[in-house]
Enzyme design. Structure first.
Site, PDB file in Angstrom:
ATOM      1  N   ASN A 155       0.860  -1.186   0.000  1.00  0.00           N
ATOM      2  CA  ASN A 155       0.000   0.000   0.000  1.00  0.00           C
ATOM      3  C   ASN A 155       0.897   1.237   0.000  1.00  0.00           C
ATOM      4  OD1 ASN A 155      -1.940   1.957   0.363  1.00  0.00           O
ATOM      5  ND2 ASN A 155      -2.321   1.467   2.507  1.00  0.00           N
TER       6      ASN A 155
ATOM      7  N   LYS B 194       0.105   4.328  -0.247  1.00  0.00           N
ATOM      8  CA  LYS B 194      -0.491   5.512   0.363  1.00  0.00           C
ATOM      9  C   LYS B 194      -0.223   6.731  -0.534  1.00  0.00           C
ATOM     10  CE  LYS B 194      -0.192   3.289   4.838  1.00  0.00           C
ATOM     11  NZ  LYS B 194      -0.054   3.417   6.289  1.00  0.00           N
TER      12      LYS B 194
ATOM     13  N   SER C  43       3.191  -2.473  10.131  1.00  0.00           N
ATOM     14  CA  SER C  43       4.654  -2.446  10.229  1.00  0.00           C
ATOM     15  C   SER C  43       5.294  -3.781   9.840  1.00  0.00           C
ATOM     16  CB  SER C  43       5.093  -2.036  11.646  1.00  0.00           C
ATOM     17  OG  SER C  43       4.646  -0.725  11.947  1.00  0.00           O
TER      18      SER C  43
ATOM     19  N   GLU D  25      -5.548  -5.290  10.438  1.00  0.00           N
ATOM     20  CA  GLU D  25      -4.530  -4.271  10.678  1.00  0.00           C
ATOM     21  C   GLU D  25      -4.812  -3.569  11.997  1.00  0.00           C
ATOM     22  OE1 GLU D  25      -4.758  -1.246   7.615  1.00  0.00           O
ATOM     23  OE2 GLU D  25      -6.744  -0.721   8.316  1.00  0.00           O
TER      24      GLU D  25
ATOM     25  N   GLY E 134       2.416   2.034  10.706  1.00  0.00           N
ATOM     26  CA  GLY E 134       3.359   3.133  10.551  1.00  0.00           C
ATOM     27  C   GLY E 134       4.056   3.546  11.830  1.00  0.00           C
TER      28      GLY E 134
ATOM     29  N   GLU F 294      -6.991   4.386   7.878  1.00  0.00           N
ATOM     30  CA  GLU F 294      -6.788   5.816   7.618  1.00  0.00           C
ATOM     31  C   GLU F 294      -8.008   6.425   6.938  1.00  0.00           C
ATOM     32  OE1 GLU F 294      -1.993   5.119   7.204  1.00  0.00           O
ATOM     33  OE2 GLU F 294      -3.176   5.539   5.405  1.00  0.00           O
TER      34      GLU F 294
ATOM     35  N   HIS G  72      -9.624   0.914   4.774  1.00  0.00           N
ATOM     36  CA  HIS G  72      -8.359   1.075   5.490  1.00  0.00           C
ATOM     37  C   HIS G  72      -8.575   2.003   6.678  1.00  0.00           C
ATOM     38  CE1 HIS G  72      -4.200   2.271   6.344  1.00  0.00           C
ATOM     39  NE2 HIS G  72      -3.835   1.175   5.700  1.00  0.00           N
TER      40      HIS G  72
END
Length: 248
Positions: free
Chosen positions: A9, A11, A212, A166, A172, A96, A94
């Site tokens: 991904n 991003k 991560s 996730e 991250g 985010e 996701h």
């Protein structure tokens, strides 16, 4: 036996020229029939990355989509557009998108249904925050998100989705769920699919871990019986991404 999947991904990183150069670099190093490799890139790179990957077995995915086929939705991209381009995968839900752009369990479900309608494989993300984990709510959060995401799907349709666990606190941050934590969550997801759609369907659904993932932990994570690969963030935009793909 389910094939391992490593989905990168990107991003909001790279420029179009840098994206093309990066793909040119890594595609020469990635050569594995054992792993389905997917690069989920920004909309503006989709066509150029797909062109660059011609002749390889690396697939391309989008990072989001709208649940309507067309209309007055300025700035949005539809499943119909992605399907017409030949994009095979799309990330949906996701964390985010959920946290920063108002994605809800309801819109996740609408997008999943629309993706399947246009023969796109949705990579559906579920996972808890650090606060929810500390409150011992991880299982409840996963069950709720999964219940909504897969609403109205048939056993046949569910075999055409990918689920990505996730834990939001590990995305991250450099902090990784332990192998046991990741396997426990992915096993829970598998059990939920068994209860709802049956063992045969559940056996066909790939479940990924995202948070991560790196060359240092990929092999241990992917060796777990219910972890079928990874949704990879930061490690997918550096040359060492090939080491995640070739984790064995």
């Amino acid at each position: 036996m389910r094939k391992k999947i490593v989905a990168g991904n990107w991003k909001m990183f790279f420029t179009p020229k840098k994206a093309k150069a990066f793909v040119h670099l890594v595609k020469e190093k990635i050569n594995s029939d054992k792993v389905e490799v997917i690069l989920c890139v920004p909309y503006v790179y989709l066509e150029s990355v797909m062109d660059e990957l011609q002749g390889t077995n690396i697939k391309v995915g989008a990072q989001n989509m709208h649940f309507m086929d067309e209309g007055a939705y300025t700035g949005e991209i539809s499943a119909a557009m992605l399907g017409d381009m030949g994009v095979p995968y799309v990330i949906i839900g996701h964390s985010e998108r959920r946290e920063r752009f108002g994605e809800s369990d309801t819109t996740v479900n609408l997008k999943v249904l629309k993706a399947l309608e246009h023969n796109l494989t949705p990579i559906i993300c579920v996972g808890e925050t650090q606060k929810q984990r500390k409150q011992n709510r991880t299982k409840g959060v996963i069950r709720k998100q999964l219940t909504f995401a897969l609403d109205e799907l048939t056993p046949e349709q569910v075999t055409h989705v990918v689920i990505a666990y996730e834990p939001i606190w590990a995305i991250g941050t450099g902090e990784v769920a332990t192998t046991e934590q990741a396997e426990e969550a992915c096993a829970l997801i598998r059990q939920q699919i068994i209860k709802r759609f049956g063992q045969e369907a559940a056996d066909k659904v790939p479940i990924l871990y995202g948070g991560s993932v790196s060359p240092d932990n990929a092999a241990e994570l992917f060796a777990m019986p219910n972890i079928d690969g990874g949704l990879v963030g930061g490690a997918s935009i550096v040359p060492s991404f090939e080491k995640v793909v070739h984790f064995e």
